[in-house]
Scaffold this motif. Structure first.
Motif, PDB file in Angstrom:
ATOM      1  N   UNK A 147      -4.118 -31.131  21.508  1.00 13.08           N
ATOM      2  CA  UNK A 147      -4.587 -29.880  20.913  1.00 13.08           C
ATOM      3  C   UNK A 147      -6.102 -29.835  20.749  1.00 13.08           C
ATOM      4  N   UNK A 148      -6.724 -31.004  20.622  1.00 12.59           N
ATOM      5  CA  UNK A 148      -8.153 -31.058  20.327  1.00 12.59           C
ATOM      6  C   UNK A 148      -9.031 -30.925  21.569  1.00 12.59           C
ATOM      7  N   UNK A 149      -8.402 -30.715  22.726  1.00 10.01           N
ATOM      8  CA  UNK A 149      -9.154 -30.503  23.965  1.00 10.01           C
ATOM      9  C   UNK A 149      -8.464 -29.369  24.706  1.00 10.01           C
ATOM     10  N   UNK A 150      -9.021 -28.185  24.630  1.00  8.26           N
ATOM     11  CA  UNK A 150      -8.334 -26.994  25.130  1.00  8.26           C
ATOM     12  C   UNK A 150      -7.869 -27.173  26.568  1.00  8.26           C
ATOM     13  N   UNK A 151      -6.562 -26.942  26.742  1.00  9.29           N
ATOM     14  CA  UNK A 151      -5.978 -27.080  28.068  1.00  9.29           C
ATOM     15  C   UNK A 151      -4.832 -26.094  28.209  1.00  9.29           C
ATOM     16  N   UNK A 152      -4.403 -25.882  29.453  1.00  9.83           N
ATOM     17  CA  UNK A 152      -3.248 -25.033  29.718  1.00  9.83           C
ATOM     18  C   UNK A 152      -2.006 -25.918  29.820  1.00  9.83           C
ATOM     19  N   UNK A 156      -2.718 -25.144  37.294  1.00 10.53           N
ATOM     20  CA  UNK A 156      -3.583 -25.381  36.143  1.00 10.53           C
ATOM     21  C   UNK A 156      -2.870 -26.132  35.013  1.00 10.53           C
ATOM     22  N   UNK A 157      -1.578 -26.314  35.114  1.00  8.87           N
ATOM     23  CA  UNK A 157      -0.848 -26.920  34.003  1.00  8.87           C
ATOM     24  C   UNK A 157      -1.358 -28.334  33.713  1.00  8.87           C
ATOM     25  N   UNK A 158      -1.609 -28.579  32.428  1.00  6.23           N
ATOM     26  CA  UNK A 158      -2.083 -29.871  31.980  1.00  6.23           C
ATOM     27  C   UNK A 158      -3.576 -30.092  32.144  1.00  6.23           C
ATOM     28  N   UNK A 159      -4.289 -29.125  32.687  1.00  5.10           N
ATOM     29  CA  UNK A 159      -5.719 -29.288  32.948  1.00  5.10           C
ATOM     30  C   UNK A 159      -6.539 -28.581  31.869  1.00  5.10           C
ATOM     31  N   UNK A 160      -7.677 -29.142  31.542  1.00  2.00           N
ATOM     32  CA  UNK A 160      -8.501 -28.590  30.470  1.00  2.00           C
ATOM     33  C   UNK A 160      -9.300 -27.391  30.958  1.00  2.00           C
ATOM     34  N   UNK A 161      -9.680 -26.561  30.001  1.00  2.27           N
ATOM     35  CA  UNK A 161     -10.512 -25.407  30.328  1.00  2.27           C
ATOM     36  C   UNK A 161     -11.821 -25.855  30.972  1.00  2.27           C
ATOM     37  N   UNK A 162     -12.405 -26.898  30.411  1.00  6.17           N
ATOM     38  CA  UNK A 162     -13.691 -27.375  30.934  1.00  6.17           C
ATOM     39  C   UNK A 162     -13.560 -27.826  32.387  1.00  6.17           C
ATOM     40  N   UNK A 163     -12.513 -28.566  32.691  1.00  4.25           N
ATOM     41  CA  UNK A 163     -12.293 -29.030  34.061  1.00  4.25           C
ATOM     42  C   UNK A 163     -12.139 -27.859  35.019  1.00  4.25           C
ATOM     43  N   UNK A 210     -14.488 -22.549  39.530  1.00  8.15           N
ATOM     44  CA  UNK A 210     -15.150 -21.424  38.852  1.00  8.15           C
ATOM     45  C   UNK A 210     -14.750 -20.064  39.400  1.00  8.15           C
ATOM     46  N   UNK A 211     -14.468 -19.976  40.695  1.00  4.41           N
ATOM     47  CA  UNK A 211     -14.094 -18.680  41.278  1.00  4.41           C
ATOM     48  C   UNK A 211     -12.727 -18.231  40.775  1.00  4.41           C
ATOM     49  N   UNK A 212     -11.776 -19.163  40.742  1.00  2.00           N
ATOM     50  CA  UNK A 212     -10.452 -18.825  40.216  1.00  2.00           C
ATOM     51  C   UNK A 212     -10.531 -18.474  38.730  1.00  2.00           C
ATOM     52  N   UNK A 213     -11.311 -19.237  38.002  1.00  2.00           N
ATOM     53  CA  UNK A 213     -11.471 -18.989  36.565  1.00  2.00           C
ATOM     54  C   UNK A 213     -12.003 -17.583  36.329  1.00  2.00           C
ATOM     55  N   UNK A 214     -13.026 -17.206  37.085  1.00  2.00           N
ATOM     56  CA  UNK A 214     -13.627 -15.892  36.918  1.00  2.00           C
ATOM     57  C   UNK A 214     -12.680 -14.783  37.354  1.00  2.00           C
ATOM     58  N   UNK A 215     -11.931 -15.038  38.425  1.00  2.00           N
ATOM     59  CA  UNK A 215     -10.983 -14.029  38.907  1.00  2.00           C
ATOM     60  C   UNK A 215      -9.926 -13.731  37.852  1.00  2.00           C
ATOM     61  N   UNK A 216      -9.477 -14.766  37.155  1.00  2.00           N
ATOM     62  CA  UNK A 216      -8.481 -14.543  36.107  1.00  2.00           C
ATOM     63  C   UNK A 216      -9.091 -13.792  34.930  1.00  2.00           C
TER      64      UNK A 216
END
Length: 200
Positions: A18-23, A91-98, A104-110
């Protein structure tokens, strides 16, 4: 017959990582000790209510709270895969920062199309709503005039609440859903709904 059907809408407790934002998505992550305690506290809070049924996502972080409630009320929770969290694919199990650094393109598209964008291997928010909402509506119809509990996830619960107040899906993050928070939705027989936001 009572004039309304009430859903006690609960989010699962705190989860590991919980202390490291992830999906987490549909990964079956475990509750922390705090999360298990929060689940028991929700049970205590609802101990005096007359629940007709308990429904939950079948993922263990939700099922734990549902089983605690069930033991308290003498009910067997019904675990439904249709109430699972948004399937976030690769994206499951991966942090927002990662994700922001590596995709970055997928992140921005979402960000630009939260409702319709589908992460590779996953589902869009719209598709998740089309999975969740028919289940909720059928439960309201099945338990007309009664009170039931539903244990879900942050994303799932936001979709249910947006539907209840008639707000569009792109307002997803206008609603807070802390771990183990409690929301109440009253569905009136005349089709109107009232939402009460409570926190554990």
């Amino acid at each position: 017959m009572a004039s309304r059907t009430r859903i006690y809408l609960i989010r699962h407790g705190q989860v590991e990582g919980f202390d490291n934002r992830r999906y987490n998505g549909q990964s079956d992550v475990a509750l922390t000790a705090v999360g298990r305690r929060q689940s028991r506290q929700i049970t205590q809070r609802l101990a005096s209510q007359s629940l007709a049924a308990i429904y939950s996502s079948d993922l263990s972080r939700c099922a734990f709270a549902a089983r605690c409630l069930g033991e308290c009320h003498g009910l067997e929770p019904q675990l439904l895969s249709s109430l699972r969290e948004l399937h976030i694919g690769e994206w499951e199990g991966r942090t927002w920062q990662e994700l922001q650094e590596k995709h970055p393109d997928q992140w921005q598209a979402r960000l630009e199309d939260l409702v319709n964008y589908r992460v590779p291997g996953g589902e869009s928010l719209k598709e998740m709503a089309q999975r969740v909402l028919p289940t909720v509506h059928s439960l309201v119809a099945r338990h007309r005039g009664m009170e039931i509990a539903l244990v879900g996830h942050g994303g799932v619960n936001r979709v249910i609440l947006l539907d209840a107040i008639g707000a569009p899906l792109d307002r997803m993050f206008a609603i807070e859903q802390d771990y183990a928070c409690l929301n109440i939705i009253d569905y009136s027989n005349d089709g109107r709904t009232t939402v009460i936001l409570l926190y554990g």
